[in-house]
Every structure is written in C-alpha cells, then in structure tokens.
Design a protein around this motif. Structure first.
Motif, PDB file in Angstrom:
ATOM      1  N   GLU A 183      80.648  29.351  89.697  1.00 36.53           N
ATOM      2  CA  GLU A 183      80.717  29.994  91.225  1.00 36.53           C
ATOM      3  C   GLU A 183      79.403  30.781  91.025  1.00 36.53           C
ATOM      4  O   GLU A 183      78.434  30.096  91.988  1.00 36.53           O
ATOM      5  CB  GLU A 183      81.740  30.779  90.102  1.00 36.53           C
ATOM      6  CG  GLU A 183      82.627  31.336  91.222  1.00 36.53           C
ATOM      7  CD  GLU A 183      83.783  31.898  91.673  1.00 36.53           C
ATOM      8  OE1 GLU A 183      84.345  32.130  92.907  1.00 36.53           O
ATOM      9  OE2 GLU A 183      84.501  32.873  90.983  1.00 36.53           O
ATOM     10  N   LYS A 184      78.598  30.961  90.364  1.00 36.93           N
ATOM     11  CA  LYS A 184      77.625  32.095  90.545  1.00 36.93           C
ATOM     12  C   LYS A 184      76.589  31.042  90.792  1.00 36.93           C
ATOM     13  O   LYS A 184      75.671  31.619  91.372  1.00 36.93           O
ATOM     14  CB  LYS A 184      77.345  32.757  88.805  1.00 36.93           C
ATOM     15  CG  LYS A 184      75.737  33.326  88.541  1.00 36.93           C
ATOM     16  CD  LYS A 184      75.530  33.705  87.600  1.00 36.93           C
ATOM     17  CE  LYS A 184      74.332  34.937  88.131  1.00 36.93           C
ATOM     18  NZ  LYS A 184      74.061  35.852  86.769  1.00 36.93           N
ATOM     19  N   ALA A 185      76.127  29.822  90.170  1.00 40.21           N
ATOM     20  CA  ALA A 185      75.072  29.134  90.831  1.00 40.21           C
ATOM     21  C   ALA A 185      75.635  27.971  91.968  1.00 40.21           C
ATOM     22  O   ALA A 185      73.852  28.104  93.006  1.00 40.21           O
ATOM     23  CB  ALA A 185      75.876  27.483  89.647  1.00 40.21           C
ATOM     24  N   ALA A 186      76.754  28.495  92.261  1.00 42.10           N
ATOM     25  CA  ALA A 186      77.325  28.065  94.471  1.00 42.10           C
ATOM     26  C   ALA A 186      76.299  29.057  95.217  1.00 42.10           C
ATOM     27  O   ALA A 186      76.307  28.475  95.500  1.00 42.10           O
ATOM     28  CB  ALA A 186      78.126  27.606  94.209  1.00 42.10           C
ATOM     29  N   PHE A 187      76.665  30.252  94.265  1.00 49.37           N
ATOM     30  CA  PHE A 187      75.722  31.444  94.844  1.00 49.37           C
ATOM     31  C   PHE A 187      74.236  31.507  95.510  1.00 49.37           C
ATOM     32  O   PHE A 187      73.877  31.827  96.033  1.00 49.37           O
ATOM     33  CB  PHE A 187      76.586  32.616  95.309  1.00 49.37           C
ATOM     34  CG  PHE A 187      77.669  32.790  95.519  1.00 49.37           C
ATOM     35  CD1 PHE A 187      78.781  32.114  96.460  1.00 49.37           C
ATOM     36  CD2 PHE A 187      79.430  33.014  94.208  1.00 49.37           C
ATOM     37  CE1 PHE A 187      80.046  32.780  96.732  1.00 49.37           C
ATOM     38  CE2 PHE A 187      80.572  33.298  94.029  1.00 49.37           C
ATOM     39  CZ  PHE A 187      80.674  32.870  95.303  1.00 49.37           C
TER      40      PHE A 187
END
Length: 199
Positions: A183-187
C-alpha cells in the motif's frame, strides 16, 4: 445472455465500511461504473498490479498464475454472472488441453487474476442494469481527492513524500517492496510517476 466488457477504473477507501475498499469497474463502451466493496488484502493484490509493483516473493494471486502456467492452463476471461443480496458472484473461464473449465470465484480474486493474466472482465447485462451507476471520471477523481484530504486513505499519503528527492523516493519504494508494504509502495510509486510525468 448479453455480456458487457469492464475495465478496472481504480480503488478508493470505502466511506461506508471501515477497513474496506471500493473497487470501481468501468463499462468499456459506456458511462456506467460498478462499485464493489472488497477487503484490504484483495485491494492490495489489485493495486500491486495496477501500479506495476514487483514484490520480492509471489503473492497468492501471482502463485496461482505461476501454477496455472506450469499446468498449461490459461485464464481466458472473468465473468460476473450473479448478484445476490448485494454480493457479486464471478466465474473464471479456464482453457486447458483444448477444454474449457468454469470455476467459481470471489469477484475481488477474479479481478486480481484478470489483471495478472491480462484477460477480459465481463458482466451480465442485467446485473449492470441493476447495479451500475453513472459517474463521470472527474467525479471519481473528486471523491478520491476529498478522501485523501480528509485522511480517509492511510496516513502514508501524507508522509512527506513531496519533500523527498526522486532518488530518495526510489529508495523508499525499494524499502517498502522489501518490507512487503505494498500500500505504501503504491503511494510512493504514484508520486514518482507524477514527478516523472512533469519532466
């Protein structure tokens, strides 16, 4: 039975159910959208493919794809065929040794697999007539932006990404992927793509 082709428009945090996300599918040749409430794990599996992230280890849907390739079975299409008490039911059409096999699937899993197999997603026209809504792309973007401003998407979106250099962002992206925080990687990837698009 008429089928309507769908594409994945995106995912946003659900305003109606805590810890849930809204997967929004879009009618390919029309204006209707189909919002489907899904869980966090399923949302993560879809976002990973939408953002073209490469996890260091295969996740469940990647494992299914790898296993299918070894068994020489190919996912040809996903079909959302039933809506009952607010729950969407899907089928996977798989081709193996010249035979077609139909398997039941949760819709969130079916969409995650469709993205990995690059196969089409269809819905029964009657279901789209019942559950589809008209929502222009700009409205969807407004909803997504408002949710971010209200802090409804996890705090990672406000983690000071704009203050980091492009190289620092790429390092953070690698760290997030290694830590399996997709999720963090996507942002972070969104921020990298935004900046590289400005060049």
């Amino acid at each position: 039975m008429n089928k309507i082709k769908l594409s994945v428009l995106g995912i946003s945090y659900s305003q109606t159910q805590s810890g849930a996300y809204a997967l929004v599918l879009s009618e390919v040749n029309g204006e209707r959208r189909l919002p489907i409430i899904i869980g966090g794990f399923e949302a993560q599996a879809i976002v990973i493919k939408l953002e073209n992230l490469n996890p260091p280890r295969p996740l469940t849907h990647d494992l299914f794809r790898n296993f299918s390739e070894l068994m020489k079975a190919d996912l040809k299409e996903v079909f959302i065929h039933k809506l009952e008490e607010g729950v969407f039911y899907s089928q996977l059409l798989i081709k193996k040794d010249g035979k077609e096999i139909v398997m039941d699937s949760r819709t969130s899993d079916a969409v995650a697999l469709a993205l990995r197999f690059n196969c089409p997603i269809y819905i029964d026209e009657e279901i789209m007539d019942k559950a589809g809504i008209v929502m222009k792309d700009t409205e969807y973007e407004d909803v997504e932006r408002d949710e971010k401003q209200e802090g409804k998407i996890p705090k990672v979106t406000q983690a000071g990404l704009s203050e980091l250099t492009l190289n620092e962002l790429k390092l953070k992206l690698d760290e997030a992927i290694k830590a399996e925080d997709y999720e963090k990687a996507a942002f972070i990837k969104d921020e990298i793509d935004r900046r590289e698009g400005e060049k």
